[in-house]
Design a protein around this motif. Structure first.
Motif, PDB file in Angstrom:
ATOM      1  N   ILE A 222       0.766  -1.219   0.062  1.00 11.76           N
ATOM      2  CA  ILE A 222      -0.048   0.206   0.148  1.00 11.76           C
ATOM      3  C   ILE A 222       0.939   1.216   0.166  1.00 11.76           C
ATOM      4  CG2 ILE A 222      -1.853   1.290   1.121  1.00 11.76           C
ATOM      5  CD1 ILE A 222      -2.662  -1.608   0.059  1.00 11.76           C
ATOM      6  N   GLY A 223       1.780   1.330   0.839  1.00  7.19           N
ATOM      7  CA  GLY A 223       2.942   2.538   1.097  1.00  7.19           C
ATOM      8  C   GLY A 223       3.625   2.883  -0.105  1.00  7.19           C
ATOM      9  N   SER A 224       4.156   1.793  -0.744  1.00  5.60           N
ATOM     10  CA  SER A 224       5.062   1.802  -1.803  1.00  5.60           C
ATOM     11  C   SER A 224       4.723   1.639  -3.297  1.00  5.60           C
ATOM     12  CB  SER A 224       6.264   0.546  -1.667  1.00  5.60           C
ATOM     13  OG  SER A 224       6.722   1.039  -0.169  1.00  5.60           O
ATOM     14  N   LEU A 225       3.904   0.523  -3.510  1.00  6.79           N
ATOM     15  CA  LEU A 225       3.238   0.251  -4.715  1.00  6.79           C
ATOM     16  C   LEU A 225       2.318   1.221  -5.110  1.00  6.79           C
ATOM     17  CD1 LEU A 225       3.099  -3.804  -5.135  1.00  6.79           C
ATOM     18  CD2 LEU A 225       5.063  -2.030  -5.576  1.00  6.79           C
ATOM     19  N   VAL A 226       1.208   1.379  -4.179  1.00  2.00           N
ATOM     20  CA  VAL A 226      -0.094   2.084  -4.564  1.00  2.00           C
ATOM     21  C   VAL A 226       0.535   3.465  -4.263  1.00  2.00           C
ATOM     22  CG1 VAL A 226      -2.451   2.714  -4.201  1.00  2.00           C
ATOM     23  CG2 VAL A 226      -1.414   0.175  -3.926  1.00  2.00           C
ATOM     24  N   GLY A 227       0.977   3.906  -3.028  1.00  2.00           N
ATOM     25  CA  GLY A 227       1.203   5.355  -2.716  1.00  2.00           C
ATOM     26  C   GLY A 227       2.383   5.942  -3.738  1.00  2.00           C
ATOM     27  N   PHE A 228       3.450   5.310  -4.022  1.00  2.00           N
ATOM     28  CA  PHE A 228       4.317   6.207  -4.980  1.00  2.00           C
ATOM     29  C   PHE A 228       4.043   5.982  -6.233  1.00  2.00           C
ATOM     30  CE2 PHE A 228       7.527   5.767  -1.336  1.00  2.00           C
ATOM     31  CZ  PHE A 228       8.103   6.918  -1.397  1.00  2.00           C
ATOM     32  N   GLY A 229       3.036   5.165  -6.629  1.00  2.00           N
ATOM     33  CA  GLY A 229       2.739   4.964  -7.776  1.00  2.00           C
ATOM     34  C   GLY A 229       1.527   6.253  -7.996  1.00  2.00           C
ATOM     35  N   ALA A 230       0.764   6.502  -7.201  1.00  2.00           N
ATOM     36  CA  ALA A 230      -0.060   7.586  -7.307  1.00  2.00           C
ATOM     37  C   ALA A 230       0.525   8.833  -7.053  1.00  2.00           C
ATOM     38  CB  ALA A 230      -1.146   7.449  -6.076  1.00  2.00           C
ATOM     39  N   TYR A 231       1.305   9.080  -6.254  1.00  2.00           N
ATOM     40  CA  TYR A 231       2.603  10.295  -6.123  1.00  2.00           C
ATOM     41  C   TYR A 231       2.973  10.757  -7.320  1.00  2.00           C
ATOM     42  CZ  TYR A 231       5.583  13.874  -4.470  1.00  2.00           C
ATOM     43  OH  TYR A 231       6.348  14.814  -4.096  1.00  2.00           O
TER      44      TYR A 231
END
Length: 299
Positions: A222-231
């Motif tokens: 959640i924090g890396s794959l999704v979070g950084f992808g969205a950011y």
């Protein structure tokens, strides 16, 4: 779509603070950072291959992915994990909010992007709000060498994060796929942290407890794959400066969680800081006449 990506980034990164705190224990910080991004890369590569989304990169792109990995998926987190031993998490949040200013200035230097009046105004309001929000922590921590060391590490980590933002913007200006560059950068970052852990003599142990394993999974997926992808997708859509304003907002999510689960007590300064941050958010994203300065001479 921009609003969805923005709120997704704020909500995800706002909840990673508690997950990171659960990583503290017998595992060395450098090893925990390695685990986080190794798991993220191991999951992301097969997913991209399965979805036929893994795009080819040239040698220069791989070089920039290596630099991005060291800046965003390695050294910056190592700095933050180490700094927490010297300063409070509140002071860390104040320093990390400076990322919005670092991004605005680095965008002028590296990307020739203009700095708008509303971006500068919103950044100042946001940083002022964070200072007010964590004023008690600031007063408590100021005045000793440990604080200076911790603050220096946080500044170094925040600037590394900002440089990684510039690299992501560079990728997207060249038409490179965000998730492809993220996968390679996470992989390179994990390898770099593994090398650093080996050289420093850290043991590759793992804490076989539900709290550590669940938090590691949350941070990796959640924090890396999704979070950084969205950011990073948001950077490509609205620019590095406005996207970095999320770093000012996500501590508010963390504080809200802390209020419920950890008994955080709001003070008058805290409410004032909240108001300043929300006002900065309005200034940032409301429709205003564009006034550009500072970067015009670079165009």
């Amino acid at each position: 779509m921009n609003a969805v990506l923005y709120m997704l980034t704020v909500l995800i990164w706002g909840t990673t603070w508690i997950a990171i705190s659960l990583q503290e224990g017998i595992v060395a910080p450098v090893v925990s950072v390695f685990y986080r991004f190794a798991v993220a890369a191991i999951l992301l590569f097969p997913l991209l291959i399965l979805c036929k989304r893994l795009r080819p990169l040239d040698r220069r792109d791989h070089l920039f992915c290596m630099l991005q990995g060291m800046c965003v998926f390695g050294l910056n987190f190592y700095c933050f994990y180490t700094a927490v031993s010297y300063i409070s998490s509140g002071l860390e949040s104040v320093i990390f909010s400076i990322a919005v200013i670092f991004n605005a200035l680095n965008a002028v230097v590296f990307l020739r992007q203009p700095v708008t009046a509303k971006l500068l105004c919103a950044a100042l309001l946001g940083v002022a709000g964070m200072v007010s929000l964590f004023w008690n922590d600031l007063v408590k921590d100021v005045g000793n060498s440990d604080t200076l060391l911790g603050a220096g590490l946080c500044l170094l980590g925040t600037y590394g994060f900002s440089l990684g933002n510039m690299i992501s913007a560079r990728h997207q200006k060249r038409g490179r796929d965000v998730m492809t560059t993220n996968a390679w950068a996470m992989g390179y970052g994990a390898l770099f942290m593994a090398a650093l852990a080996t050289l420093s003599g850290a043991e590759f142990t793992i804490e076989m407890t539900p709290s550590y394993l669940i938090s590691l999974f949350y941070l990796s997926v959640i924090g890396s794959l999704v979070g950084f992808g969205a950011y990073f997708a948001l950077i490509g859509r609205i620019g590095t400066g406005p996207a970095a304003y999320a770093t000012v907002l996500f501590p508010l999510v963390a504080l809200s969680i802390s209020t419920v689960f950890e008994g955080y007590v709001w003070t008058p300064g805290g409410f004032l800081g909240l108001g300043l941050i929300l006002l900065g958010n309005i200034v940032m994203f409301a429709r205003w006449p564009k006034v550009r300065f500072l970067a015009q001479r670079y165009q």
